[in-house]
Design an enzyme around this catalytic site. Structure first.
Site, short mmCIF file in Angstrom:
data_model
loop_
_atom_site.label_atom_id
_atom_site.label_comp_id
_atom_site.label_asym_id
_atom_site.label_seq_id
_atom_site.Cartn_x
_atom_site.Cartn_y
_atom_site.Cartn_z
N ASP A 140 51.18 -8.15 120.19
CA ASP A 140 50.27 -8.35 119.07
C ASP A 140 51.02 -8.74 117.80
O ASP A 140 51.68 -7.91 117.19
CB ASP A 140 49.48 -7.05 118.83
CG ASP A 140 48.40 -7.21 117.76
OD1 ASP A 140 48.12 -8.36 117.36
OD2 ASP A 140 47.84 -6.18 117.34
N ASP A 349 48.07 -16.20 115.26
CA ASP A 349 47.87 -14.90 115.89
C ASP A 349 47.95 -15.02 117.41
O ASP A 349 47.28 -15.86 118.01
CB ASP A 349 46.50 -14.35 115.47
CG ASP A 349 46.27 -12.94 115.99
OD1 ASP A 349 47.25 -12.17 116.08
OD2 ASP A 349 45.12 -12.60 116.31
#
Ligand SMILES: *[C@@H]1O[C@H](CO)[C@@H](O)[C@H](O)[C@H]1NC(C)=O
Ligand SMILES: *[C@@H]1O[C@H](CO)[C@@H](O)[C@H](O)[C@H]1NC(C)=O
Ligand SMILES: *[C@@H]1O[C@H](CO)[C@@H](O)[C@H](O)[C@H]1NC(C)=O
Ligand SMILES: *[C@@H]1O[C@H](CO)[C@@H](O)[C@H](O)[C@H]1NC(C)=O
Ligand SMILES: *[C@@H]1O[C@H](CO)[C@@H](O)[C@H](O)[C@H]1NC(C)=O
Length: 467
Positions: A140, A349
């Site tokens: 992440d 992301d």
């Protein structure tokens, strides 16, 4: 003599003209077999996709056949996109607030517990503790503090996971961090603090941590240190992470999370004295193949990379990596988009699936893409929020236009076709509700590229065809 030569010359000239005329079209479209849009039943990559001489681990799609401890059932595209929307909303709200925590008013925004984590799609398998125990964790770039579920933990407090729970009592290198330390106090700067725990180690109260994703605490436990083993011969000692004793959420099976954001708690920041705050990954083209996650830059050369400047949104919000998009082209034609539309930047992301563009930019992209794909029947817009999905039934091959993103500095990156452009037959972009907020570059666009995040140079590099 002239009569004998000229037909050859004519032919050469004609051939040349012909290929120039065709070249535009041929080079700007890619013919792909329709089988590219079907899910893979088997893993086609050998598990050792590690890069030689680099601190790397294999990386795979969480729901695909390359995950070592077995794939969990893949949710429907609609469910994945619902989770994805919740994550994107959360990131955009955080980005526009420019702060780490959202105010009470934001709590009313309907995010579902765990969605911003449960939408994450890529995992790496690494060893934790001494001797190392294999754990499969989500990667992440949108958060910093890493955690795994720790034994002992009953089923009311820990969700079922892929591998046996990490048991600190069986590791010779595990150490809980006392509450009185600077390392513990520093957690509050990034809102990962959770006071002192009741549990003690030799009389000292221990450091509690809590991570809130989407304004709900989803993991709490004791902030601790441990040895992390990336691959044979590459380990990170004294790695600070959360030993989770209370996790709630609609998770489907993974052992924890590896935070790769830019704040001090992330793996990248913690290892910056060794690897320079630089890391890279390559997300594979399909869920049936593997990519890699690497700490540090390639040791020989970064000549294969195209770079663009990278920044953070604010000193207080160092987590997200932000680049500036300046243009988009479809089938070799640059779209007419006012550059001001991109002024708030794009967060890159790893965990968001669909790229969210400023409204005006998406409208231009959709028009051009639909026009380039007009020979295929467009499906009616569905609840999943994507409006450019095709029905390729009966087609043995599909001709897809190239899509390229241009970033500040003039760096133009060709997305992989079709894996970087389409997800299950749908254009992997959506429009934000306005032009006024940051956008997000999602993970479909990133597939097959090696993305090199270089905090030292303040840049992001792209290398095509890396996995
Ligand atoms: C911690 O201690 C307080 C006060 O003794 C108690 O009320 C609380 O339940 C304890 N918490 C845990 C997790 O044991
Ligand atoms: C390990 O990390 C902790 C927390 O950051 C720090 O307090 C401690 O000094 C470190 N120990 C060693 C041996 O580096
Ligand atoms: C760097 O090394 C890798 C792996 O050995 C090799 O594939 C690559 O071509 C090298 N790059 C340059 C620019 O020498
Ligand atoms: C896709 O096209 C096929 C054949 O043309 C048709 O049978 C099918 O119903 C279509 N699927 C959808 C979802 O529209
Ligand atoms: C396949 O694609 C072409 C467009 O290239 C379209 O005309 C055709 O109807 C499609 N379907 C089948 C069954 O070939």
């Amino acid at each position: 003599m002239a009569a004998m030569v000229s037909p050859v010359l004519w032919c050469a000239l004609l051939c040349c003209l012909y290929s120039v005329a065709l070249g535009g079209k041929e080079h700007n479209f890619v013919v792909v077999p329709a089988s590219s849009f079907e899910p893979e039943a088997a893993c086609s990559t050998s598990v050792t996709s590690e890069l030689p001489n680099r601190a790397s681990v294999p990386l795979a799609h969480r729901h695909g056949p390359c995950v070592p401890s077995g794939a969990s059932g893949k949710p429907s595209l609609a469910e994945r996109l619902r989770r994805d929307r919740a994550r994107a909303n959360y990131i955009i709200r955080k980005a526009s607030a420019r702060t780490k925590t959202l105010s009470a008013g934001d709590a009313s925004v309907p995010t579902f517990l765990g969605d911003s984590v449960d939408s994450l799609e890529y995992v790496v398998t690494l060893g934790i503790g001494t001797p190392p125990v294999q754990q499969t964790v989500l990667i992440d770039t949108g958060s910093d503090l890493s955690w795994v579920q720790c034994a002992p933990c009953n089923s009311a407090q820990c969700y079922p996971q892929k591998d046996p729970l990490f048991d600190p009592s069986k590791s010779s290198t595990f150490a809980p961090i006392p509450c009185s330390t600077d390392a513990c106090k520093a957690l509050s700067a990034d809102s990962y603090d959770n006071g002192c725990t009741n549990a003690t180690d030799g009389g000292a109260s221990l450091c509690g941590y809590a991570i809130e994703y989407g304004n709900h605490a989803v993991t709490t436990g004791v902030y601790s240190t441990e040895t992390l083993t990336l691959n044979a011969g590459v380990s990170v000692s004294n790695f600070s992470f959360g030993c989770g004793s209370n996790q709630h959420g609609p998770y489907d099976k993974f052992d924890g999370l590896l935070g790769l954001g830019g704040a001090p708690e992330s793996l990248v920041s913690q290892t910056s004295s060794v690897y320079g705050g630089t890391f890279s990954y390559c997300l594979p083209p399909t869920s049936g193949s593997a990519g890699f996650l690497t700490l540090g830059a390639p040791s020989n050369s970064t000549a294969d990379f195209l770079f663009t400047p990278m920044r953070h949104l604010s000193p207080e919000l160092a987590t997200f990596y932000v680049v500036t998009l300046t243009g988009i082209s479809v089938g070799g034609t640059a779209l007419d988009i006012p550059p001001a539309v991109f002024s708030k930047g794009m967060i890159i992301d790893s965990g968001t699936v669909i790229t969210g563009l400023p409204k005006t930019a998406y409208a231009a992209l959709r028009t051009a893409f639909q026009s380039a794909m007009s020979q295929y029947p467009l499906l009616p817009p569905s609840e999943n929020g994507l409006d450019t999905c095709y029905n390729f039934t009966g087609n043995s091959s599909v001709t897809v236009p190239k899509v390229a993103l241009t970033f500040s500095g003039g760096t133009t990156v060709d997305l992989s076709v079709p894996s970087g452009v389409l997800v299950e037959g749908c254009l992997a972009f959506r429009g934000e509700s306005s032009d006024g907020s940051s956008g997000i570059i999602g993970n479909v666009n990133q597939r097959t590229l090696e993305l090199l995040y270089d905090s030292g140079r303040g840049s992001v590099g792209f290398r095509s065809g890396a996995c």
